[in-house]
Design a protein around this motif. Structure first.
Motif, PDB file in Angstrom:
ATOM      1  N   ALA A   1       0.813  -1.214   0.000  1.00  0.00           N
ATOM      2  CA  ALA A   1       0.000   0.000   0.000  1.00  0.00           C
ATOM      3  C   ALA A   1       0.844   1.259   0.000  1.00  0.00           C
ATOM      4  CB  ALA A   1      -0.928  -0.003   1.208  1.00  0.00           C
ATOM      5  N   PHE A   2       2.022   1.193   0.580  1.00  0.00           N
ATOM      6  CA  PHE A   2       2.773   2.430   0.675  1.00  0.00           C
ATOM      7  C   PHE A   2       3.525   2.766  -0.607  1.00  0.00           C
ATOM      8  CE2 PHE A   2       2.105   1.888   5.278  1.00  0.00           C
ATOM      9  CZ  PHE A   2       1.368   3.034   5.433  1.00  0.00           C
ATOM     10  N   ARG A   3       3.284   1.971  -1.638  1.00  0.00           N
ATOM     11  CA  ARG A   3       3.717   2.449  -2.948  1.00  0.00           C
ATOM     12  C   ARG A   3       2.842   3.622  -3.344  1.00  0.00           C
ATOM     13  NH1 ARG A   3       4.319  -2.526  -6.921  1.00  0.00           N
ATOM     14  NH2 ARG A   3       4.340  -0.726  -8.281  1.00  0.00           N
ATOM     15  N   VAL A   4       1.671   3.669  -2.750  1.00  0.00           N
ATOM     16  CA  VAL A   4       0.763   4.777  -3.031  1.00  0.00           C
ATOM     17  C   VAL A   4       0.488   5.471  -1.702  1.00  0.00           C
ATOM     18  CG1 VAL A   4      -0.302   3.700  -4.992  1.00  0.00           C
ATOM     19  CG2 VAL A   4      -1.194   3.231  -2.728  1.00  0.00           C
ATOM     20  N   ARG A   5      -0.104   6.636  -1.751  1.00  0.00           N
ATOM     21  CA  ARG A   5      -0.319   7.392  -0.530  1.00  0.00           C
ATOM     22  C   ARG A   5      -1.725   7.960  -0.499  1.00  0.00           C
ATOM     23  NH1 ARG A   5       4.121   6.086   0.504  1.00  0.00           N
ATOM     24  NH2 ARG A   5       5.877   7.307   1.238  1.00  0.00           N
ATOM     25  N   GLY A   6      -2.031   8.560   0.618  1.00  0.00           N
ATOM     26  CA  GLY A   6      -3.247   9.358   0.719  1.00  0.00           C
ATOM     27  C   GLY A   6      -4.488   8.582   0.331  1.00  0.00           C
ATOM     28  N   ALA A   7      -5.268   9.171  -0.553  1.00  0.00           N
ATOM     29  CA  ALA A   7      -6.555   8.588  -0.898  1.00  0.00           C
ATOM     30  C   ALA A   7      -6.414   7.179  -1.461  1.00  0.00           C
ATOM     31  CB  ALA A   7      -7.277   9.472  -1.898  1.00  0.00           C
ATOM     32  N   TYR A   8      -5.303   6.932  -2.175  1.00  0.00           N
ATOM     33  CA  TYR A   8      -5.136   5.595  -2.741  1.00  0.00           C
ATOM     34  C   TYR A   8      -4.877   4.563  -1.660  1.00  0.00           C
ATOM     35  CZ  TYR A   8      -5.364   7.890  -7.111  1.00  0.00           C
ATOM     36  OH  TYR A   8      -5.828   8.607  -8.154  1.00  0.00           O
ATOM     37  N   PHE A   9      -4.159   4.993  -0.630  1.00  0.00           N
ATOM     38  CA  PHE A   9      -3.960   4.094   0.503  1.00  0.00           C
ATOM     39  C   PHE A   9      -5.310   3.734   1.116  1.00  0.00           C
ATOM     40  CE2 PHE A   9      -3.198   3.417   5.069  1.00  0.00           C
ATOM     41  CZ  PHE A   9      -2.333   2.348   4.982  1.00  0.00           C
ATOM     42  N   VAL A  10      -6.168   4.739   1.217  1.00  0.00           N
ATOM     43  CA  VAL A  10      -7.510   4.526   1.768  1.00  0.00           C
ATOM     44  C   VAL A  10      -8.225   3.433   0.988  1.00  0.00           C
ATOM     45  CG1 VAL A  10      -9.760   5.583   2.139  1.00  0.00           C
ATOM     46  CG2 VAL A  10      -7.695   6.925   2.489  1.00  0.00           C
ATOM     47  N   ILE A  11      -8.256   3.594  -0.334  1.00  0.00           N
ATOM     48  CA  ILE A  11      -9.023   2.668  -1.143  1.00  0.00           C
ATOM     49  C   ILE A  11      -8.385   1.284  -1.121  1.00  0.00           C
ATOM     50  CG2 ILE A  11      -9.939   2.236  -3.427  1.00  0.00           C
ATOM     51  CD1 ILE A  11     -11.032   4.754  -2.068  1.00  0.00           C
ATOM     52  N   LEU A  12      -7.059   1.249  -1.137  1.00  0.00           N
ATOM     53  CA  LEU A  12      -6.424  -0.059  -1.135  1.00  0.00           C
ATOM     54  C   LEU A  12      -6.754  -0.819   0.142  1.00  0.00           C
ATOM     55  CD1 LEU A  12      -3.252  -0.688  -2.984  1.00  0.00           C
ATOM     56  CD2 LEU A  12      -3.816  -2.175  -1.094  1.00  0.00           C
ATOM     57  N   THR A  13      -6.779  -0.105   1.263  1.00  0.00           N
ATOM     58  CA  THR A  13      -7.109  -0.793   2.515  1.00  0.00           C
ATOM     59  C   THR A  13      -8.571  -1.238   2.523  1.00  0.00           C
ATOM     60  OG1 THR A  13      -7.377   1.373   3.531  1.00  0.00           O
ATOM     61  CG2 THR A  13      -5.312   0.241   3.927  1.00  0.00           C
ATOM     62  N   VAL A  14      -9.462  -0.389   1.976  1.00  0.00           N
ATOM     63  CA  VAL A  14     -10.874  -0.799   1.885  1.00  0.00           C
ATOM     64  C   VAL A  14     -10.986  -2.080   1.066  1.00  0.00           C
ATOM     65  CG1 VAL A  14     -13.142  -0.233   0.976  1.00  0.00           C
ATOM     66  CG2 VAL A  14     -11.801   1.521   2.071  1.00  0.00           C
ATOM     67  N   SER A  15     -10.301  -2.077  -0.082  1.00  0.00           N
ATOM     68  CA  SER A  15     -10.386  -3.251  -0.952  1.00  0.00           C
ATOM     69  C   SER A  15      -9.835  -4.482  -0.247  1.00  0.00           C
ATOM     70  CB  SER A  15      -9.593  -3.018  -2.235  1.00  0.00           C
ATOM     71  OG  SER A  15      -9.995  -1.818  -2.826  1.00  0.00           O
ATOM     72  N   PHE A  16      -8.743  -4.301   0.489  1.00  0.00           N
ATOM     73  CA  PHE A  16      -8.150  -5.423   1.216  1.00  0.00           C
ATOM     74  C   PHE A  16      -9.170  -6.024   2.196  1.00  0.00           C
ATOM     75  CE2 PHE A  16      -5.695  -6.679   5.084  1.00  0.00           C
ATOM     76  CZ  PHE A  16      -5.184  -7.850   4.576  1.00  0.00           C
ATOM     77  N   ALA A  17      -9.862  -5.150   2.928  1.00  0.00           N
ATOM     78  CA  ALA A  17     -10.860  -5.640   3.881  1.00  0.00           C
ATOM     79  C   ALA A  17     -11.979  -6.375   3.159  1.00  0.00           C
ATOM     80  CB  ALA A  17     -11.428  -4.481   4.697  1.00  0.00           C
ATOM     81  N   GLN A  18     -12.388  -5.859   1.999  1.00  0.00           N
ATOM     82  CA  GLN A  18     -13.449  -6.506   1.235  1.00  0.00           C
ATOM     83  C   GLN A  18     -13.009  -7.893   0.759  1.00  0.00           C
ATOM     84  OE1 GLN A  18     -16.596  -5.890   0.470  1.00  0.00           O
ATOM     85  NE2 GLN A  18     -16.603  -4.080   1.764  1.00  0.00           N
ATOM     86  N   VAL A  19     -11.760  -7.960   0.267  1.00  0.00           N
ATOM     87  CA  VAL A  19     -11.256  -9.249  -0.212  1.00  0.00           C
ATOM     88  C   VAL A  19     -11.205 -10.241   0.952  1.00  0.00           C
ATOM     89  CG1 VAL A  19      -9.229 -10.407  -1.153  1.00  0.00           C
ATOM     90  CG2 VAL A  19     -10.016  -8.283  -2.173  1.00  0.00           C
ATOM     91  N   MET A  20     -10.769  -9.784   2.125  1.00  0.00           N
ATOM     92  CA  MET A  20     -10.733 -10.651   3.306  1.00  0.00           C
ATOM     93  C   MET A  20     -12.136 -11.160   3.652  1.00  0.00           C
ATOM     94  SD  MET A  20      -7.906 -11.320   4.599  1.00  0.00           S
ATOM     95  CE  MET A  20      -6.751 -11.217   3.286  1.00  0.00           C
ATOM     96  N   ARG A  21     -13.101 -10.248   3.578  1.00  0.00           N
ATOM     97  CA  ARG A  21     -14.477 -10.642   3.897  1.00  0.00           C
ATOM     98  C   ARG A  21     -14.967 -11.699   2.914  1.00  0.00           C
ATOM     99  NH1 ARG A  21     -19.899  -9.484   2.981  1.00  0.00           N
ATOM    100  NH2 ARG A  21     -19.382  -8.368   1.077  1.00  0.00           N
TER     101      ARG A  21
END
Lengths: 345, 282, 384
Positions: free
Chosen positions: A114-134
């Motif tokens: 995720a830290f290849r990207v920052r800010g808003a992209y980090f936000v979305i990447l983490t959201v997507s990660f949680a969704q994939v986990m779910r």
């Protein structure tokens, strides 16, 4: 000095709480609020000190919960190619530690990615990660039992000096366990924040370019704080799973991340006590409202309280309280004759 | 066909969100609630007050815009903070309050908006499609074109684009940033509301319908690149088609997973999104 | 800290106040999802329970006391379900609980039943785990998917042309998966072939991909298992795609919106219900069913809600019968009384049989099913 005494008093009050507030209902509320406060403390390390918003923080909570639940119950899973992994039930405290490790491991992985990207992209990447986990929890039925949920998860057991391995059954015991983990998490985060790492993180939050130019290894520190935050969130998930004793893909619900954010930001992000104050307020408020309003109205009040806090205390409760405290202290000082005033260093 | 119809409404949703983010730097958690508001208003006018279906969609859109403008004027404008997380928290609070107000007024039971179109599907060879869906598709496409004309060929659009580029410079050049913010939020909310009013009759109207809409809108915005309206338009169609074909050819269980896998892939390969130039990375 | 103290003091004050004024009534606690994604059904069930309490009180209450229903929202969330039952048990001191709609919420509160020794009447949840995990405080009046499938089998021969190859469209949770599994298992005994089995996430609104796959499977009958909203969407979209299959929905929900807004004229569907409000006469005990339907309409509640509201109504009737048998409202006495409870209710007879590991059995009731046909906004009961 007064600060130290004050904080010791606060800790003492929390530790002795089951003696002067023995109502199991209130202890139950504090346990569940406390579990989320631990998660909020870990989120604060990312949001408050690195400025990176993890909207998928619940993923680490859920990974901790599932790992601990699965190991403590034992499982067998078909890995394909005729291989099966058969794991016998492990003691709960060991599963709990494994849950922390697993969450931290995922924290490292997500941090690197995720830290290849920052800010808003980090936000979305983490959201997507949680969704994939779910979705994994939902669809890998062989391992997680999917939406059928894992139930009959054992209660927490702990090795206690003099007692050997005991199952924590009473409310007070569970309360102390949550409190102990919360204190460890708090001290750990406080330690990091005040160390060289913390100063680097804050420098980075304020001005990444500058931090980079003076030789701070940005990604290294960000990943490190993600690993710690993920581990603490995993611990909170483990506590949840052995307290509620059922886990299903709903532990990855977005509303849990939202709860953590509410706790951190209303309390005051980037302050050590912010998540605790915000957590107690928004952890207990819904329960206090139960008697006074219909179910929808309770939620409307909850939402309105958030709006009002941002409106009137934009930096959160703790910074606002600190300012008032300082003003009062200054006022108090003026009432004291000059030769009696303590010297401010 | 179904994918294209969904894509056009997804695009409306995505544009609204990306506009508010790009110009105002607000992570708008109420976006899905404006979608739900549009749908509930359409329900209110059509099913409860007996207003003409097409007029109701217009009214629903107008109300979405008015509520959006009011929210900007009475709350967002008066905030003492510009911190992105605090504003986001405020939007979370509003989201919770709005969603439960809808339930308080209309109850949790999902509502169906009656439409004046024939129920019999139109059949073209092996494909059958309902007239309502054709209407939604055509309306959404018209709105998309109108929106791009507005942004690229009007003074308001020019002022919005310049505020997007640099707020301070735009303000120096005589752009009234306050008005632009209000117009932006009203437009963003209106787009969500019209998407809700259009999809409401196709699906059902329920208090939690906004949550999924928000999630999809966020996904679209990321796909297209933050703040890029062209990207959001294309992102909307891409997401709908990925969902449609992904679930058609692989497995419907993982339908919602596809969108996220695509997003993760996009972020790893091209972190600034598919269509945004690199310097726009927020 | 000061703040916390005030808060706890305030809570303590509320506690003592509510404990003091509560002597004259017999309390029952109920937790339902009143807000959040599944709020619609939770509110129906809660309304059914409220009506039952009013009916009981109008007829003199129970053991000479008024019945009081304390209802707490579990916010469509297992964590809040735990908070809600702790409040009901510890603060309101209810001797008996009803809840908690979804299997997840019910499973989340089950350890609390053992911890505080309070019986629970389960009114909706269908997961097999609820009665088989060795919790002696659980009494379920709702049917498991297996019972539903078994009851359906008895009506198998009434379908003409007969069912030869079936497809499933199920919500991806314990209920949807369980239902698809049990119906396949039982219908296979009649030599029925299984075609396409499709799942959908609970919040999915566009089901065209699943339905297209089902359309191509060549089956003659499609079973749909999901909540009422998604069921309505599935039926609308199936009609649009001109699905050739006969559609049967399971689980007891009815797509009420399709009565006022019927789809294309070929669109028709069978619905497996546990109570059919259009035909209270066909219920096993028409008198009881009529009282329930009349009171519901008197309160101007949505008519189709009757198909789910009876769950709350029957749960309260069961609780009252147990209180009468026990002669007192104490948890352990009620648990023993529930084993002896036999009563006529809206759905039919209620009585509990033992399920689960020996020594710690849970109670399970065998409910009745009714099948109705919906065609062009009209509801009929065509099967014998």
């Amino acid at each position: 000095m007064t600060r130290l005494i004050l904080s010791l008093l606060v800790v003492l009050a929390f530790v002795t709480l089951p003696f002067w507030m023995s109502d199991p209902y209130i202890l139950g509320l504090l346990i569940l609020a406390g579990i989320f406060i631990i998660a909020a403390i870990s989120l604060n390390l990312l949001l408050g000190y690195t400025g990176q918003l993890s909207l998928g923080h619940v993923a680490f909570f859920g990974i901790g919960a599932y790992t601990s639940a699965l190991l403590s119950r034992g499982f067998d899973v078909d890995l394909g190619l005729g291989l099966t992994l058969d794991v016998a039930p492990k003691p709960v405290w060991l599963s709990f530690l494994a849950g922390i490790l697993m969450a931290a491991l995922f924290g490292w992985f997500v941090g690197r990615l995720a830290f290849r990207v920052r800010g808003a992209y980090f936000v979305i990447l983490t959201v997507s990660f949680a969704q994939v986990m779910r979705l994994i929890a939902l669809n890998w039925v062989d391992l997680t039992e999917g939406p059928m949920a894992i139930n009959n998860i054992p209660s927490f057991t702990l090795w206690l000096p003099g007692l050997g391995v005991t199952t924590l059954t009473t409310k007070a015991q569970n309360y102390w366990l949550v409190l102990a983990v919360a204190v460890i998490a708090f001290v750990l985060v406080a330690h990091i924040v005040r160390s060289r790492v913390g100063r680097a993180l804050i420098a980075l939050r304020e001005n990444e370019g500058l931090a980079r130019s003076v030789g701070i290894q940005v990604t290294h520190y960000l990943v490190l704080s993600t690993v710690v935050a993920a581990g603490i969130a995993g611990a909170s998930g483990g506590l949840y799973t052995h307290y509620v004793r059922i886990v299903d893909p709903d532990v990855f619900m977005f509303i849990y991340t939202v709860t953590m954010i509410i706790m951190v930001v209303t309390g005051g992000k980037g302050t050590l006590t912010g998540p605790i104050v915000g957590g107690l307020l928004f952890g207990l408020m819904p329960e206090l409202l139960r008697d006074y309003a219909g179910p929808e109205v309770q939620w409307i009040i909850y939402g309105a309280a958030i709006v009002l806090i941002v409106f009137f205390l934009p930096n959160g409760i703790v910074p606002a309280a600190a300012r008032i405290w300082q003003r009062l202290a200054a006022l108090g000082l003026r009432l004291v004759p000059e030769h009696l005033r303590p010297r401010l260093s | 066909m179904n994918g294209v119809m969904l894509g056009s409404t997804y695009a409306l949703l995505g544009i609204g969100l990306t506009l508010v983010f790009g110009i105002m730097r607000i992570v708008n958690f109420t976006h899905g609630e404006f979608y739900a508001l549009g749908a509930y208003m359409a329900y209110l006018f059509v099913a409860q007050l007996g207003v003409n279906f097409f007029a109701a969609i217009l009214l629903a859109t107008a109300i979405g815009m008015i509520v959006g403008a009011a929210l900007e004027f009475f709350i967002l404008r008066r905030l003492k903070t510009t911190d992105i997380d605090s504003v986001m928290l405020l939007m979370i609070g509003l989201w919770i309050a709005m969603q439960n107000t809808e339930q308080l007024i209309w109850g949790g039971v999902a509502k169906l908006i009656p439409s004046p179109f024939a129920q019999q599907p139109l059949v073209f060879g092996p494909v059958s499609v309902s007239p309502l869906k054709v209407f939604v598709l055509v309306t959404a496409i018209v709105l998309l074109i109108a929106f791009h004309l507005l942004i690229n060929h009007t003074r308001l659009g020019l002022a919005m684009r310049s505020t997007f580029q640099d707020r301070d410079v735009a303000s120096l050049m005589g752009v009234n940033v306050g008005t632009i913010y209000m117009a932006t939020f009203a437009l963003g909310s209106g787009l969500a509301a019209v998407a809700g009013a259009l999809l409401g009759p196709i699906f059902l109207v329920s208090p939690t319908m906004g949550d999924l809409a928000s999630l999809k809108a966020f996904a679209i915005v990321i796909l297209g690149g933050l703040g890029s309206t062209v990207g959001a338009t294309i992102g909307g169609f891409v997401l709908a088609l990925v969902e449609e074909f992904g679930s058609g050819y692989v497995s419907a269980d993982f339908r919602d997973a596809f969108s996220f896998l695509v997003i993760v892939a996009v972020l790893i390969l091209r972190p600034q999104g598919l269509f945004a130039p690199k310097e726009r990375v927020g | 800290m000061q703040k916390l103290r005030w808060a706890t003091a305030a809570v303590a004050a509320v506690l003592t106040a509510s404990a003091a004024q509560a002597q004259e009534t017999i309390k029952i606690g109920m937790t339902q999802p009143l807000t959040g994604p599944v709020a619609a059904s939770g509110n129906y069930v809660a309304n059914g329970a409220k009506i039952a309490v009013d009916v009981i009180n109008a007829n003199g209450g129970v053991l000479g006391k008024k019945l009081e229903l304390i209802l707490e929202d579990n916010k469509s969330n297992p964590k809040e379900a735990v908070n809600a039952v702790e409040k009901l048990i510890l603060r309101d001191k209810v001797p008996l609980l009803i809840g908690a709609w979804s299997s997840t919420y019910t499973l989340a509160i089950m350890p609390k039943l053992i911890e505080y020794k309070v019986p629970l009447i389960v009114e909706t949840s269908s997961s097999g785990k609820i009665t088989t995990s060795g919790n002696p405080w659980v009494f379920r009046i709702s049917p498991t998917s297996e019972m539903e499938a078994k009851a359906f089998l008895a009506k198998y021969d009434s379908f003409q042309p007969s069912i030869k190859k079936i497809d499933f469209l199920s919500v991806n949770n314990d209920w949807g998966r369980g239902s698809a599994e049990e119906f396949s298992k039982y219908l296979k005994t009649k030599g029925v072939e299984i075609g396409s089995v499709q799942f959908m996430t609970p919040d999915a609104t566009d089901l065209s991909a699943q339905l297209t796959a089902i359309k191509q499977s060549g089956g003659d009958t499609l079973f749909i298992t999901t909540g009422v909203e998604q069921m309505t969407l599935a039926l609308k979209q199936a009609a649009e795609l001109k699905l050739p299959q006969r559609i049967i929905t399971t689980g007891g929900s009815f797509p009420d919106q399709l009565i006022a807004n019927p789809g294309p004229k070929e669109m028709s569907s069978y619905h497996l219900l546990f109570f059919s409000p259009w035909f209270p006469d066909k219920a096993k005990y028409p008198d009881i069913a009529k009282v329930y339907v009349d009171e519901w309409t008197k309160r101007k509640l949505e008519f189709p809600g009757l198909t789910e509201g009876f769950r709350g109504y029957d749960a309260v009737l069961t609780a009252v019968e147990a209180i009468k048998i026990a002669g007192k409202a104490e948890p352990e006495a009620l648990r023993e009384a529930l084993w002896k409870t036999r009563l006529p209710a809206v759905n039919g007879d209620i009585a509990f049989i033992k399920e689960g590991p020996a020594g710690a059995e849970s109670g399970q009731n065998q409910p009745n099913i009714y099948i109705v046909l919906l065609n062009q906004g009209k509801v009929t009961m065509p099967l014998p």
